[in-house]
Scaffold this motif. Structure first.
Motif, PDB file in Angstrom:
ATOM      1  N   LYS A  82       0.702  -1.205  -0.539  1.00  0.00           N
ATOM      2  CA  LYS A  82      -0.271   0.137  -0.363  1.00  0.00           C
ATOM      3  C   LYS A  82       0.818   1.348   0.160  1.00  0.00           C
ATOM      4  O   LYS A  82       1.823   1.394  -0.020  1.00  0.00           O
ATOM      5  N   CYS A  83      -0.040   2.553  -0.440  1.00  0.00           N
ATOM      6  CA  CYS A  83       1.018   3.385  -0.005  1.00  0.00           C
ATOM      7  C   CYS A  83       1.056   3.636   1.341  1.00  0.00           C
ATOM      8  O   CYS A  83      -0.226   3.902   2.078  1.00  0.00           O
ATOM      9  N   ALA A  84       1.756   4.168   2.027  1.00  0.00           N
ATOM     10  CA  ALA A  84       1.885   5.074   3.527  1.00  0.00           C
ATOM     11  C   ALA A  84       1.606   6.780   3.740  1.00  0.00           C
ATOM     12  O   ALA A  84       2.333   6.508   4.649  1.00  0.00           O
ATOM     13  N   GLU A  85       1.892   7.087   2.386  1.00  0.00           N
ATOM     14  CA  GLU A  85       2.142   8.876   2.697  1.00  0.00           C
ATOM     15  C   GLU A  85       0.626   9.175   2.528  1.00  0.00           C
ATOM     16  O   GLU A  85      -0.022   8.754   1.018  1.00  0.00           O
ATOM     17  N   PHE A  86      -0.376  10.054   2.560  1.00  0.00           N
ATOM     18  CA  PHE A  86      -1.210   9.692   2.145  1.00  0.00           C
ATOM     19  C   PHE A  86      -0.921  11.686   1.204  1.00  0.00           C
ATOM     20  O   PHE A  86      -0.400  12.532   1.124  1.00  0.00           O
ATOM     21  N   CYS A  87      -1.602  11.239   0.260  1.00  0.00           N
ATOM     22  CA  CYS A  87      -1.096  11.508  -1.111  1.00  0.00           C
ATOM     23  C   CYS A  87      -2.611  12.272  -1.651  1.00  0.00           C
ATOM     24  O   CYS A  87      -2.623  12.551  -2.563  1.00  0.00           O
ATOM     25  N   GLY A  88      -3.702  12.329  -1.181  1.00  0.00           N
ATOM     26  CA  GLY A  88      -4.831  12.756  -1.818  1.00  0.00           C
ATOM     27  C   GLY A  88      -5.978  12.044  -1.696  1.00  0.00           C
ATOM     28  O   GLY A  88      -6.079  11.090  -0.928  1.00  0.00           O
ATOM     29  N   THR A  89      -7.187  12.568  -2.130  1.00  0.00           N
ATOM     30  CA  THR A  89      -8.580  12.129  -2.354  1.00  0.00           C
ATOM     31  C   THR A  89      -8.845  10.544  -2.219  1.00  0.00           C
ATOM     32  O   THR A  89      -9.587  10.326  -1.370  1.00  0.00           O
ATOM     33  N   TYR A  90      -7.948   9.311  -3.063  1.00  0.00           N
ATOM     34  CA  TYR A  90      -8.453   7.948  -3.118  1.00  0.00           C
ATOM     35  C   TYR A  90      -7.081   7.711  -2.938  1.00  0.00           C
ATOM     36  O   TYR A  90      -6.260   7.020  -2.899  1.00  0.00           O
ATOM     37  N   HIS A  91      -5.974   8.240  -1.579  1.00  0.00           N
ATOM     38  CA  HIS A  91      -4.974   7.633  -1.746  1.00  0.00           C
ATOM     39  C   HIS A  91      -5.315   6.117  -0.592  1.00  0.00           C
ATOM     40  O   HIS A  91      -4.732   4.988  -1.006  1.00  0.00           O
ATOM     41  N   ALA A  92      -5.706   6.214   0.043  1.00  0.00           N
ATOM     42  CA  ALA A  92      -7.331   4.557   0.001  1.00  0.00           C
ATOM     43  C   ALA A  92      -7.199   3.787  -0.759  1.00  0.00           C
ATOM     44  O   ALA A  92      -6.698   2.536  -0.734  1.00  0.00           O
ATOM     45  N   ASN A  93      -7.459   4.049  -1.948  1.00  0.00           N
ATOM     46  CA  ASN A  93      -7.439   3.089  -2.898  1.00  0.00           C
ATOM     47  C   ASN A  93      -5.857   2.597  -3.324  1.00  0.00           C
ATOM     48  O   ASN A  93      -5.284   1.424  -4.434  1.00  0.00           O
ATOM     49  N   MET A  94      -5.482   3.135  -2.546  1.00  0.00           N
ATOM     50  CA  MET A  94      -2.626   2.851  -3.985  1.00  0.00           C
ATOM     51  C   MET A  94      -2.946   1.583  -3.170  1.00  0.00           C
ATOM     52  O   MET A  94      -2.157   1.171  -2.090  1.00  0.00           O
ATOM     53  N   LEU A  95      -3.489   0.179  -3.773  1.00  0.00           N
ATOM     54  CA  LEU A  95      -3.188  -1.000  -2.874  1.00  0.00           C
ATOM     55  C   LEU A  95      -2.185  -1.827  -3.747  1.00  0.00           C
ATOM     56  O   LEU A  95      -2.292  -1.502  -5.177  1.00  0.00           O
ATOM     57  N   PHE A  96      -1.873  -3.126  -3.918  1.00  0.00           N
ATOM     58  CA  PHE A  96      -1.327  -3.950  -5.042  1.00  0.00           C
ATOM     59  C   PHE A  96      -0.933  -4.921  -3.716  1.00  0.00           C
ATOM     60  O   PHE A  96      -1.368  -4.985  -2.862  1.00  0.00           O
ATOM     61  N   LYS A  97      -0.414  -6.339  -4.449  1.00  0.00           N
ATOM     62  CA  LYS A  97      -0.850  -7.470  -3.475  1.00  0.00           C
ATOM     63  C   LYS A  97       0.842  -7.877  -4.694  1.00  0.00           C
ATOM     64  O   LYS A  97       1.162  -7.935  -5.351  1.00  0.00           O
ATOM     65  N   VAL A  98       2.155  -8.107  -3.260  1.00  0.00           N
ATOM     66  CA  VAL A  98       3.211  -8.923  -3.879  1.00  0.00           C
ATOM     67  C   VAL A  98       2.738 -10.681  -3.744  1.00  0.00           C
ATOM     68  O   VAL A  98       2.335 -11.176  -2.787  1.00  0.00           O
ATOM     69  N   HIS A  99       2.943 -10.471  -4.728  1.00  0.00           N
ATOM     70  CA  HIS A  99       3.760 -12.269  -5.478  1.00  0.00           C
ATOM     71  C   HIS A  99       4.397 -12.790  -5.214  1.00  0.00           C
ATOM     72  O   HIS A  99       5.348 -12.370  -5.759  1.00  0.00           O
ATOM     73  N   VAL A 100       5.143 -13.799  -3.936  1.00  0.00           N
ATOM     74  CA  VAL A 100       6.560 -14.068  -3.854  1.00  0.00           C
ATOM     75  C   VAL A 100       6.761 -15.372  -4.710  1.00  0.00           C
ATOM     76  O   VAL A 100       5.933 -15.849  -3.447  1.00  0.00           O
ATOM     77  N   VAL A 101       7.248 -15.950  -5.485  1.00  0.00           N
ATOM     78  CA  VAL A 101       6.968 -17.692  -6.331  1.00  0.00           C
ATOM     79  C   VAL A 101       8.186 -17.673  -6.583  1.00  0.00           C
ATOM     80  O   VAL A 101       9.085 -16.780  -6.656  1.00  0.00           O
ATOM     81  N   PRO A 102       8.417 -19.176  -7.459  1.00  0.00           N
ATOM     82  CA  PRO A 102       9.786 -19.938  -7.984  1.00  0.00           C
ATOM     83  C   PRO A 102       9.928 -18.685  -8.688  1.00  0.00           C
ATOM     84  O   PRO A 102       9.015 -18.456  -9.435  1.00  0.00           O
ATOM     85  N   VAL A 103      11.293 -18.779  -9.231  1.00  0.00           N
ATOM     86  CA  VAL A 103      11.737 -18.734 -10.402  1.00  0.00           C
ATOM     87  C   VAL A 103      10.928 -18.518 -11.402  1.00  0.00           C
ATOM     88  O   VAL A 103      10.581 -17.579 -12.160  1.00  0.00           O
ATOM     89  N   SER A 104      10.227 -19.792 -12.205  1.00  0.00           N
ATOM     90  CA  SER A 104       9.956 -20.109 -13.322  1.00  0.00           C
ATOM     91  C   SER A 104       8.471 -20.072 -13.062  1.00  0.00           C
ATOM     92  O   SER A 104       8.437 -19.068 -14.179  1.00  0.00           O
ATOM     93  N   GLU A 105       7.523 -19.381 -12.235  1.00  0.00           N
ATOM     94  CA  GLU A 105       6.556 -18.490 -11.686  1.00  0.00           C
ATOM     95  C   GLU A 105       6.594 -17.547 -12.099  1.00  0.00           C
ATOM     96  O   GLU A 105       5.795 -17.134 -12.884  1.00  0.00           O
ATOM     97  N   TYR A 106       8.242 -16.942 -11.725  1.00  0.00           N
ATOM     98  CA  TYR A 106       8.005 -15.220 -12.048  1.00  0.00           C
ATOM     99  C   TYR A 106       8.039 -15.270 -13.433  1.00  0.00           C
ATOM    100  O   TYR A 106       7.574 -14.720 -14.288  1.00  0.00           O
ATOM    101  N   ASN A 107       8.717 -16.659 -13.845  1.00  0.00           N
ATOM    102  CA  ASN A 107       9.615 -16.027 -15.596  1.00  0.00           C
ATOM    103  C   ASN A 107       7.632 -16.070 -16.192  1.00  0.00           C
ATOM    104  O   ASN A 107       7.682 -15.156 -17.996  1.00  0.00           O
ATOM    105  N   ALA A 108       7.100 -16.455 -15.804  1.00  0.00           N
ATOM    106  CA  ALA A 108       5.740 -16.952 -16.392  1.00  0.00           C
ATOM    107  C   ALA A 108       5.010 -16.178 -15.988  1.00  0.00           C
ATOM    108  O   ALA A 108       4.413 -15.904 -17.665  1.00  0.00           O
ATOM    109  N   HIS A 109       4.681 -15.481 -15.557  1.00  0.00           N
ATOM    110  CA  HIS A 109       3.756 -14.233 -15.426  1.00  0.00           C
ATOM    111  C   HIS A 109       4.378 -13.640 -16.335  1.00  0.00           C
ATOM    112  O   HIS A 109       3.762 -12.708 -16.643  1.00  0.00           O
ATOM    113  N   LEU A 110       5.871 -13.203 -16.149  1.00  0.00           N
ATOM    114  CA  LEU A 110       6.445 -12.071 -17.454  1.00  0.00           C
ATOM    115  C   LEU A 110       5.747 -12.626 -18.917  1.00  0.00           C
ATOM    116  O   LEU A 110       5.397 -11.716 -19.312  1.00  0.00           O
ATOM    117  N   GLN A 111       5.771 -13.476 -19.497  1.00  0.00           N
ATOM    118  CA  GLN A 111       6.375 -13.997 -20.701  1.00  0.00           C
ATOM    119  C   GLN A 111       4.193 -13.967 -21.012  1.00  0.00           C
ATOM    120  O   GLN A 111       3.598 -13.759 -21.608  1.00  0.00           O
TER     121      GLN A 111
END
Length: 239
Positions: free
Chosen positions: A177-206
């Motif tokens: 998430k964003c930890a700095e209050f940056c304006g009206t929709y600051h609370a929507n600045m979310l993301f998901k981090v997926h820590v995966v094996p290297v093969s799955e990482y490369n597959a995602h980029l493909q």
């Protein structure tokens, strides 16, 4: 970061128990008894005691400062040659992740990207046990890149690119998430981090490449020239 956090709490507990003990001792030892005068005997100018309670806080601050600087230096240490580079752009009101993998044949030898919107939370994929360098840039105002599970965050400042290195060691899905209050929709600045094996990482980029999500998204030139400063370690926070 975890050791620093735990040590600080232990130190605070020791100081707290000592102070609570002094308070309880004073309440019991110097409580008013029958036959005592209305106003207790007054005392002042106890020089040794005054020196003691002046010096002890400085000693505590000095110890905490030493361990804080040591931890910060360790956390912000740079790899000589990180295995992966991800350019992050923070913008109202989401994140864009550019995977700089043009030299990685397993990932398709192109730069791929994933851009979020206020309606769609983006996903950030990281390969487990491989070093990643993050370049942080803002497209508009100050944001802050924060993954609570990593015990680390760093400011994303327009015109002042920041960077840090990280090696994820545990497979899983983590909130970002964003930890700095940056304006009206600051609370929507979310993301998901997926820590995966290297093969799955490369597959995602493909997968991103197959979907046509190629080419780097950069912050507007009008923003990046605001300060004219070079990448630094400023704006980091321990966590």
């Amino acid at each position: 970061m975890e050791s620093m956090w735990t040590g600080a709490w232990i130190a605070a507990l020791i100081v707290g128990v000592f102070v609570w003990g002094l308070i309880i001792f004073a309440v019991v030892r110097f409580r008013r008894r029958s036959g005592d005068p209305e106003i207790p005997r007054q005392s002042r100018y106890h020089l040794p005691l005054e020196v003691l309670y002046t010096m002890v806080p400085f000693l505590i601050i000095g110890v905490l400062f030493f361990y804080t600087v040591r931890t910060q230096s360790s956390v912000l240490a740079k790899d000589t040659k990180p295995q992966h580079t991800i350019n992050v752009v923070g913008q109202k009101w989401s994140w864009t992740f550019n995977y700089m993998e043009a030299d990685n044949p397993a990932a398709g030898s192109v730069v791929t990207r994933e851009a979020g919107t206020i309606e769609k939370i983006p996903d950030l994929y990281l390969p487990v046990n491989e070093s990643v360098r993050f370049h942080l840039n803002s497209a508009d105002v100050i944001h802050s890149f924060w993954v609570p599970a990593f015990y680390f965050k760093m400011d994303v400042i327009p015109g002042h690119p920041n960077q840090f290195d990280l090696t994820p060691t545990r497979v899983g899905v983590y909130d970002g998430k964003c930890a700095e209050f940056c304006g009206t929709y600051h609370a929507n600045m979310l993301f998901k981090v997926h820590v995966v094996p290297v093969s799955e990482y490369n597959a995602h980029l493909q997968k991103l490449k197959a979907a046509g999500q190629t080419g780097e998204v950069k912050a507007p030139a009008s923003v990046t020239t605001l300060a004219g400063s070079s990448p630094s370690q400023e704006g980091s926070e321990g966590k």
